[in-house]
Write a protein that holds these residues in place. Structure first.
Motif, PDB file in Angstrom:
ATOM      1  N   ALA A 221       0.822  -1.217   0.000  1.00 44.36           N
ATOM      2  CA  ALA A 221       0.000   0.000   0.000  1.00 44.36           C
ATOM      3  C   ALA A 221       0.854   1.265   0.000  1.00 44.36           C
ATOM      4  O   ALA A 221       0.519   2.254  -0.657  1.00 44.36           O
ATOM      5  CB  ALA A 221      -0.931  -0.010   1.212  1.00 44.36           C
ATOM      6  N   LYS A 222       1.967   1.207   0.731  1.00 44.52           N
ATOM      7  CA  LYS A 222       2.851   2.380   0.789  1.00 44.52           C
ATOM      8  C   LYS A 222       3.402   2.721  -0.590  1.00 44.52           C
ATOM      9  O   LYS A 222       3.495   3.885  -0.968  1.00 44.52           O
ATOM     10  CB  LYS A 222       4.027   2.083   1.727  1.00 44.52           C
ATOM     11  CG  LYS A 222       3.922   2.848   3.028  1.00 44.52           C
ATOM     12  CD  LYS A 222       5.236   2.808   3.784  1.00 44.52           C
ATOM     13  CE  LYS A 222       4.918   3.142   5.238  1.00 44.52           C
ATOM     14  NZ  LYS A 222       5.575   2.278   6.184  1.00 44.52           N
ATOM     15  N   LYS A 223       3.758   1.671  -1.343  1.00 46.30           N
ATOM     16  CA  LYS A 223       4.324   1.897  -2.687  1.00 46.30           C
ATOM     17  C   LYS A 223       3.260   2.468  -3.620  1.00 46.30           C
ATOM     18  O   LYS A 223       3.551   3.336  -4.446  1.00 46.30           O
ATOM     19  CB  LYS A 223       4.894   0.594  -3.259  1.00 46.30           C
ATOM     20  CG  LYS A 223       6.219   0.243  -2.646  1.00 46.30           C
ATOM     21  CD  LYS A 223       6.958  -0.764  -3.495  1.00 46.30           C
ATOM     22  CE  LYS A 223       8.301  -1.091  -2.846  1.00 46.30           C
ATOM     23  NZ  LYS A 223       8.754  -2.433  -3.168  1.00 46.30           N
ATOM     24  N   ILE A 224       2.041   1.977  -3.469  1.00 48.81           N
ATOM     25  CA  ILE A 224       0.953   2.490  -4.315  1.00 48.81           C
ATOM     26  C   ILE A 224       0.698   3.961  -3.977  1.00 48.81           C
ATOM     27  O   ILE A 224       0.591   4.816  -4.867  1.00 48.81           O
ATOM     28  CB  ILE A 224      -0.315   1.620  -4.149  1.00 48.81           C
ATOM     29  CG1 ILE A 224      -0.067   0.265  -4.829  1.00 48.81           C
ATOM     30  CG2 ILE A 224      -1.543   2.317  -4.724  1.00 48.81           C
ATOM     31  CD1 ILE A 224      -1.220  -0.689  -4.818  1.00 48.81           C
ATOM     32  N   LEU A 251     -12.583   1.376   6.221  1.00 49.63           N
ATOM     33  CA  LEU A 251     -11.654   2.499   6.102  1.00 49.63           C
ATOM     34  C   LEU A 251     -10.370   2.308   6.904  1.00 49.63           C
ATOM     35  O   LEU A 251      -9.614   3.255   7.101  1.00 49.63           O
ATOM     36  CB  LEU A 251     -12.321   3.823   6.487  1.00 49.63           C
ATOM     37  CG  LEU A 251     -13.207   4.455   5.414  1.00 49.63           C
ATOM     38  CD1 LEU A 251     -13.692   5.821   5.906  1.00 49.63           C
ATOM     39  CD2 LEU A 251     -12.479   4.635   4.092  1.00 49.63           C
ATOM     40  N   ASP A 252     -10.130   1.069   7.360  1.00 48.34           N
ATOM     41  CA  ASP A 252      -8.857   0.804   8.039  1.00 48.34           C
ATOM     42  C   ASP A 252      -7.715   1.081   7.067  1.00 48.34           C
ATOM     43  O   ASP A 252      -7.797   0.726   5.879  1.00 48.34           O
ATOM     44  CB  ASP A 252      -8.768  -0.684   8.469  1.00 48.34           C
ATOM     45  CG  ASP A 252      -9.701  -0.980   9.615  1.00 48.34           C
ATOM     46  OD1 ASP A 252     -10.157  -0.030  10.282  1.00 48.34           O
ATOM     47  OD2 ASP A 252      -9.984  -2.182   9.840  1.00 48.34           O
ATOM     48  N   LYS A 253      -6.653   1.685   7.615  1.00 50.40           N
ATOM     49  CA  LYS A 253      -5.489   1.951   6.785  1.00 50.40           C
ATOM     50  C   LYS A 253      -4.827   0.617   6.438  1.00 50.40           C
ATOM     51  O   LYS A 253      -4.676  -0.238   7.314  1.00 50.40           O
ATOM     52  CB  LYS A 253      -4.535   2.834   7.590  1.00 50.40           C
ATOM     53  CG  LYS A 253      -3.426   3.381   6.792  1.00 50.40           C
ATOM     54  CD  LYS A 253      -2.684   4.477   7.523  1.00 50.40           C
ATOM     55  CE  LYS A 253      -1.618   4.991   6.604  1.00 50.40           C
ATOM     56  NZ  LYS A 253      -0.304   5.064   7.171  1.00 50.40           N
ATOM     57  N   LEU A 254      -4.462   0.440   5.177  1.00 48.52           N
ATOM     58  CA  LEU A 254      -3.905  -0.845   4.762  1.00 48.52           C
ATOM     59  C   LEU A 254      -2.395  -0.771   4.613  1.00 48.52           C
ATOM     60  O   LEU A 254      -1.851   0.245   4.162  1.00 48.52           O
ATOM     61  CB  LEU A 254      -4.522  -1.282   3.423  1.00 48.52           C
ATOM     62  CG  LEU A 254      -6.033  -1.557   3.441  1.00 48.52           C
ATOM     63  CD1 LEU A 254      -6.532  -1.873   2.041  1.00 48.52           C
ATOM     64  CD2 LEU A 254      -6.361  -2.693   4.401  1.00 48.52           C
ATOM     65  N   GLU A 255      -1.739  -1.863   5.006  1.00 41.82           N
ATOM     66  CA  GLU A 255      -0.303  -2.013   4.746  1.00 41.82           C
ATOM     67  C   GLU A 255      -0.133  -2.762   3.429  1.00 41.82           C
ATOM     68  O   GLU A 255       0.652  -2.384   2.587  1.00 41.82           O
ATOM     69  CB  GLU A 255       0.359  -2.838   5.857  1.00 41.82           C
ATOM     70  CG  GLU A 255       0.288  -2.208   7.233  1.00 41.82           C
ATOM     71  CD  GLU A 255       1.399  -1.207   7.425  1.00 41.82           C
ATOM     72  OE1 GLU A 255       2.521  -1.478   6.968  1.00 41.82           O
ATOM     73  OE2 GLU A 255       1.125  -0.146   8.025  1.00 41.82           O
ATOM     74  N   ARG A 256      -0.906  -3.846   3.335  1.00 42.82           N
ATOM     75  CA  ARG A 256      -0.864  -4.669   2.123  1.00 42.82           C
ATOM     76  C   ARG A 256      -2.262  -4.838   1.572  1.00 42.82           C
ATOM     77  O   ARG A 256      -3.237  -4.940   2.328  1.00 42.82           O
ATOM     78  CB  ARG A 256      -0.296  -6.064   2.439  1.00 42.82           C
ATOM     79  CG  ARG A 256       1.202  -6.081   2.610  1.00 42.82           C
ATOM     80  CD  ARG A 256       1.757  -7.489   2.495  1.00 42.82           C
ATOM     81  NE  ARG A 256       1.662  -8.040   1.140  1.00 42.82           N
ATOM     82  CZ  ARG A 256       2.447  -7.689   0.133  1.00 42.82           C
ATOM     83  NH1 ARG A 256       3.385  -6.778   0.290  1.00 42.82           N
ATOM     84  NH2 ARG A 256       2.308  -8.245  -1.044  1.00 42.82           N
TER      85      ARG A 256
END
Ligand code: AMP
Length: 293
Positions: A221-224, A251-256
């Motif tokens: 998710a960070k890369k996106i 709406l939870d923040k995603l890592e992957r």
């Protein structure tokens, strides 16, 4: 088409439709300055419901003190003309004191969904949205209410609201209508000058870029988010406020990213104008892009 200004009149009209005529009612809540995005909701309401009500109300409770409440575009005559082509039955355009009578003191907060993304950037915004929608739903008691994917977090908040408060209204969400450039239609686009408008199409290009990365296998998710950030920041007229990659339901923040739908959302300024947009990854596709030809 009748224009109704009083909550009592709206209430009695809708009671009659429900009880005596036994017809289905669709409500399209708007703040006016209508464009094709709003009209796509009206069209679907017309298709699905016997009676269509469009509310036009610039809701002070959802604007922050430094925001554009006073200069938000208002033109009920023009909106009425736009709606007359769609066989809308009622326009509900109340003055502020009809929606918020003296000593109004009951507010609705959808906890947990209202604090991130737009909620973090605009404290109190979703409290204002949830409150006005609750009042509207109680006045009209629509069978269906129509919302645009453009305001993705709003659709998530309203879905939770009707579930939690047991509102007898089904929420229908329709795709974002875009200009050919990809820019999402918005009443606030009227604030943009020519160069800002051209520059603002970078938002959707960046979101499409995120989708392409996802489709070619990127799950970080960070890369996106970073890919979106880099693309928007390369546009000199853009000032990025946030990029979020979140679970499309909680709406939870995603890592992957996994096989659940995820939402990539953006807020950015072009000059003084703040625009938002989003794209859903991993959605079961309907095929409609919503783009204007
Ligand atoms: P607003 O008048 O901005 O409060 O919007 C009223 C409704 O129209 C909301 O449900 C919005 O999500 C929806 N809407 C606004 N812009 C668009 C768009 N470009 N495409 C589809 N729906 C939209």
């Amino acid at each position: 088409m009748e224009i109704i200004n009083r909550r009592q009149r709206m209430n009695s009209v809708s009671r009659k439709v429900r009880r005596e005529l036994d017809q289905t009612m669709g409500l399209v809540p708007t703040m006016g300055a209508l464009h094709e995005g709003h009209l796509s909701l009206v069209r679907e309401a017309r298709r699905m419901c016997d009676i269509v009500i469009v509310s036009v109300f610039v809701n002070p409770a959802q604007f922050g003190p430094q925001e554009d409440f006073t200069r938000y575009p208002r033109d009920l005559t023009k909106d009425t003309m736009a709606l007359s082509d769609y066989s809308v039955d009622y326009i509900f355009a109340p003055p502020v004191e009809e929606m918020y009578p003296k000593n109004f003191s009951t507010y609705v907060t959808v906890e947990g969904l209202s604090e991130q993304l737009e909620g973090a950037a605009r404290p109190g915004h979703f409290r204002g949205v949830a409150t006005v929608l609750t009042v509207l739903f109680n006045i009209v008691r629509p069978d269906f209410a129509f919302f645009g994917q453009k305001d993705a977090q709003q659709t998530i908040v309203v879905r939770r609201l009707v579930r939690d408060l047991a509102c007898d209204t089904e929420i229908v969400v329709l795709p974002t209508v875009r200009e050919e450039s990809g820019l999402a239609l918005s009443s606030r686009n009227a604030y943009l000058d020519k160069d800002e408008r051209r520059a603002a199409s970078v938002i959707y290009r960046a979101l499409e870029h995120a989708e392409a990365a996802f489709l070619s296998g990127e799950r970080n998710a960070k890369k996106i988010a970073e890919a979106v950030r880099v693309q928007i920041e390369a546009e000199p007229r853009a000032r990025l406020e946030y990029v979020g990659v979140n679970d499309a339901e909680t709406l939870d923040k995603l890592e992957r990213l996994d096989d659940r739908p995820a939402i990539v959302s953006v807020a950015a300024y072009f000059g003084k104008t703040r625009l938002i947009d989003n794209i859903i990854l991993n959605r079961v596709r309907s095929g409609a892009t919503g783009r204007l030809a």
